[in-house]
Design a protein around this motif. Structure first.
Motif, PDB file in Angstrom:
ATOM      1  N   GLN A  78       6.266   5.743 -22.204  1.00  0.00           N
ATOM      2  CA  GLN A  78       4.879   5.686 -21.745  1.00  0.00           C
ATOM      3  C   GLN A  78       4.746   5.182 -20.305  1.00  0.00           C
ATOM      4  N   ALA A  79       5.515   5.766 -19.402  1.00  0.00           N
ATOM      5  CA  ALA A  79       5.383   5.427 -17.983  1.00  0.00           C
ATOM      6  C   ALA A  79       4.073   5.993 -17.443  1.00  0.00           C
ATOM      7  N   ASP A  80       3.370   5.225 -16.641  1.00  0.00           N
ATOM      8  CA  ASP A  80       2.118   5.682 -16.037  1.00  0.00           C
ATOM      9  C   ASP A  80       2.422   6.596 -14.855  1.00  0.00           C
ATOM     10  N   TYR A  81       1.582   7.633 -14.684  1.00  0.00           N
ATOM     11  CA  TYR A  81       1.799   8.578 -13.592  1.00  0.00           C
ATOM     12  C   TYR A  81       0.485   9.240 -13.223  1.00  0.00           C
ATOM     13  N   ALA A  82       0.469   9.904 -12.067  1.00  0.00           N
ATOM     14  CA  ALA A  82      -0.682  10.703 -11.644  1.00  0.00           C
ATOM     15  C   ALA A  82      -0.170  12.039 -11.128  1.00  0.00           C
ATOM     16  N   PRO A  83      -0.987  13.099 -11.191  1.00  0.00           N
ATOM     17  CA  PRO A  83      -0.532  14.426 -10.773  1.00  0.00           C
ATOM     18  C   PRO A  83      -0.124  14.458  -9.295  1.00  0.00           C
ATOM     19  N   ARG A  84       1.043  14.978  -9.032  1.00  0.00           N
ATOM     20  CA  ARG A  84       1.589  15.007  -7.673  1.00  0.00           C
ATOM     21  C   ARG A  84       0.719  15.835  -6.732  1.00  0.00           C
ATOM     22  N   ASP A  85       0.230  16.979  -7.197  1.00  0.00           N
ATOM     23  CA  ASP A  85      -0.578  17.840  -6.325  1.00  0.00           C
ATOM     24  C   ASP A  85      -1.898  17.176  -5.943  1.00  0.00           C
ATOM     25  N   VAL A  86      -2.466  16.370  -6.841  1.00  0.00           N
ATOM     26  CA  VAL A  86      -3.697  15.652  -6.511  1.00  0.00           C
ATOM     27  C   VAL A  86      -3.414  14.633  -5.417  1.00  0.00           C
ATOM     28  N   LEU A 113     -11.536  -4.897 -15.374  1.00  0.00           N
ATOM     29  CA  LEU A 113     -10.606  -4.303 -14.418  1.00  0.00           C
ATOM     30  C   LEU A 113     -11.314  -3.333 -13.482  1.00  0.00           C
ATOM     31  N   ALA A 114     -12.235  -2.562 -14.019  1.00  0.00           N
ATOM     32  CA  ALA A 114     -12.967  -1.611 -13.188  1.00  0.00           C
ATOM     33  C   ALA A 114     -13.801  -2.318 -12.129  1.00  0.00           C
ATOM     34  N   GLN A 115     -14.467  -3.382 -12.515  1.00  0.00           N
ATOM     35  CA  GLN A 115     -15.308  -4.106 -11.568  1.00  0.00           C
ATOM     36  C   GLN A 115     -14.475  -4.782 -10.489  1.00  0.00           C
ATOM     37  N   ALA A 116     -13.269  -5.208 -10.839  1.00  0.00           N
ATOM     38  CA  ALA A 116     -12.381  -5.778  -9.831  1.00  0.00           C
ATOM     39  C   ALA A 116     -11.820  -4.685  -8.927  1.00  0.00           C
ATOM     40  N   ALA A 117     -11.440  -3.552  -9.518  1.00  0.00           N
ATOM     41  CA  ALA A 117     -10.819  -2.475  -8.749  1.00  0.00           C
ATOM     42  C   ALA A 117     -11.779  -1.837  -7.755  1.00  0.00           C
ATOM     43  N   VAL A 118     -13.055  -1.725  -8.110  1.00  0.00           N
ATOM     44  CA  VAL A 118     -14.000  -1.005  -7.258  1.00  0.00           C
ATOM     45  C   VAL A 118     -14.186  -1.681  -5.905  1.00  0.00           C
ATOM     46  N   THR A 119     -13.854  -2.960  -5.818  1.00  0.00           N
ATOM     47  CA  THR A 119     -13.954  -3.653  -4.529  1.00  0.00           C
ATOM     48  C   THR A 119     -12.793  -3.309  -3.610  1.00  0.00           C
ATOM     49  N   THR A 120     -11.769  -2.632  -4.133  1.00  0.00           N
ATOM     50  CA  THR A 120     -10.559  -2.361  -3.351  1.00  0.00           C
ATOM     51  C   THR A 120     -10.445  -0.924  -2.865  1.00  0.00           C
ATOM     52  N   PHE A 121     -11.305  -0.018  -3.348  1.00  0.00           N
ATOM     53  CA  PHE A 121     -11.205   1.382  -2.921  1.00  0.00           C
ATOM     54  C   PHE A 121     -12.535   1.891  -2.389  1.00  0.00           C
ATOM     55  N   ASP A 122     -12.461   3.031  -1.698  1.00  0.00           N
ATOM     56  CA  ASP A 122     -13.639   3.611  -1.041  1.00  0.00           C
ATOM     57  C   ASP A 122     -14.194   4.820  -1.777  1.00  0.00           C
ATOM     58  N   GLY A 123     -13.374   5.456  -2.606  1.00  0.00           N
ATOM     59  CA  GLY A 123     -13.811   6.609  -3.379  1.00  0.00           C
ATOM     60  C   GLY A 123     -12.957   6.744  -4.619  1.00  0.00           C
ATOM     61  N   LEU A 124     -13.498   7.400  -5.638  1.00  0.00           N
ATOM     62  CA  LEU A 124     -12.808   7.551  -6.930  1.00  0.00           C
ATOM     63  C   LEU A 124     -12.545   9.019  -7.206  1.00  0.00           C
ATOM     64  N   LEU A 125     -11.310   9.325  -7.635  1.00  0.00           N
ATOM     65  CA  LEU A 125     -10.938  10.679  -8.018  1.00  0.00           C
ATOM     66  C   LEU A 125     -10.475  10.663  -9.465  1.00  0.00           C
ATOM     67  N   ILE A 134      -9.415   4.586   1.219  1.00  0.00           N
ATOM     68  CA  ILE A 134      -8.604   4.430   0.009  1.00  0.00           C
ATOM     69  C   ILE A 134      -9.272   5.201  -1.126  1.00  0.00           C
ATOM     70  N   ILE A 135      -8.517   6.117  -1.727  1.00  0.00           N
ATOM     71  CA  ILE A 135      -9.021   6.918  -2.843  1.00  0.00           C
ATOM     72  C   ILE A 135      -8.261   6.528  -4.102  1.00  0.00           C
ATOM     73  N   ALA A 136      -8.958   5.969  -5.069  1.00  0.00           N
ATOM     74  CA  ALA A 136      -8.338   5.580  -6.335  1.00  0.00           C
ATOM     75  C   ALA A 136      -8.250   6.778  -7.269  1.00  0.00           C
ATOM     76  N   MET A 137      -7.102   6.939  -7.916  1.00  0.00           N
ATOM     77  CA  MET A 137      -6.863   7.994  -8.889  1.00  0.00           C
ATOM     78  C   MET A 137      -6.468   7.347 -10.213  1.00  0.00           C
ATOM     79  N   THR A 138      -7.073   7.785 -11.292  1.00  0.00           N
ATOM     80  CA  THR A 138      -6.693   7.224 -12.593  1.00  0.00           C
ATOM     81  C   THR A 138      -5.409   7.874 -13.102  1.00  0.00           C
ATOM     82  N   ALA A 139      -4.632   7.092 -13.834  1.00  0.00           N
ATOM     83  CA  ALA A 139      -3.316   7.521 -14.302  1.00  0.00           C
ATOM     84  C   ALA A 139      -3.360   8.067 -15.721  1.00  0.00           C
ATOM     85  N   ASP A 140      -2.345   8.867 -16.041  1.00  0.00           N
ATOM     86  CA  ASP A 140      -2.033   9.252 -17.410  1.00  0.00           C
ATOM     87  C   ASP A 140      -0.774   8.506 -17.833  1.00  0.00           C
ATOM     88  N   THR A 141      -0.343   8.715 -19.061  1.00  0.00           N
ATOM     89  CA  THR A 141       0.891   8.119 -19.561  1.00  0.00           C
ATOM     90  C   THR A 141       1.788   9.211 -20.125  1.00  0.00           C
TER      91      THR A 141
END
Length: 259
Positions: A23-31, A57-69, A4-11
């Motif tokens: 202000q819908a949250d989104y992430a780059p499609r090509d990524v 939120l970060a400390q909770a999220a890090v237990t759910t993914f294997d890498g961060l992008l 699981i690779i977590a990607m941070t969103a923009d708005t």
């Protein structure tokens, strides 16, 4: 099982025509496509408007993914590295900065890998104690290349030289032809990081941790290039490989000991 690779969103700044919301949250499609092509499962992490929740939120999220992008995005708020905004700085997004900083710290503490792209490399450097040029054209007299290219983003426009002994060189070679759409750049490199690629004018184009095992950060956008240049998918593949190894290590560590 795919890591699981977590990607941070923009708005989105404008109302979404499909969702009819601001202000819908989104992430780059090509990524997202690059992560899938590299063997990972992308998940998107939106930032909270309440910055006081970022660490929780970060400390909770890090237990759910294997890498961060950390993908590209708006300029980094300069107050995070002790400066006031110059006239040339672009739009900033402070809540996004704060969540990404919390995620970087939590991910590194958990021993999980990070890949950073463009703005992602900049917020990574700032989080670990480095600084930025808010605007290359007005602040760095040695920057003689156009780093905010006018050409479409899927086309490369300048070369980079990669440190021969680095993991990045093993992936893309000691010379690469890359795209470039930024006006901020790394100024003072953070402690614990090393420069592994530069442009011909000396602008820093890639960073890694000193051991070159956990962090890979590039100033260009390999997600826009890998369809035509297979080598540009390899940094994503390395992220997924490192994430799989981190998952295995965590799994073994969590197993009960047999006497």
């Amino acid at each position: 099982m795919r890591p699981i690779i977590a990607m941070t969103a923009d708005t989105l700044e404008e109302p979404s025509t499909s969702l009819n919301v601001n202000q819908a949250d989104y992430a780059p499609r090509d990524v997202k496509n690059a992560v899938i092509a590299a063997g990972g499962v992308p998940v998107i992490l939106p930032f909270p408007d309440d910055i006081s929740l970022a660490t929780e939120l970060a400390q909770a999220a890090v237990t759910t993914f294997d890498g961060l992008l950390l993908p590209g995005g708006p300029d980094v708020d300069p107050t995070l590295y002790g400066e006031e905004p110059s006239f040339a700085i672009g739009a900033t997004l402070y809540p996004k900065d704060r969540l990404e900083q919390a995620l970087i710290r939590a991910t590194l503490a958990a021993g999980k890998p990070i890949m950073a792209i463009c703005r992602g490399m900049q917020i990574l450097n700032v989080t670990l104690g480095g600084t930025l040029y808010q605007d290359l054209a007005s602040q760095d007299p040695d920057a003689t290349i156009r780093h905010a290219q006018a050409a479409p983003g899927q086309f490369p426009t300048h070369h980079v030289t990669v440190k021969a002994t680095s993991q990045l060189a093993k992936l893309i070679g000691e010379q690469a032809y890359v795209n470039s759409r930024h006006h901020e750049a790394v100024k003072r490199v953070a402690p614990g990081l090393q420069v592994v690629a530069t442009a011909p004018d000396g602008v820093i184009e890639a960073l890694a941790d000193q051991a070159d095992r956990q962090i890979m950060a590039v100033q260009w956008h390999p997600e826009n290039l890998f369809a035509a240049d297979a080598a540009q998918l390899r940094p994503f593949t390395l992220l997924v490989k490192r994430a799989a190894a981190a998952r295995t290590t965590a799994t073994f560590a969590a197993q009960p000991k047999v006497s």
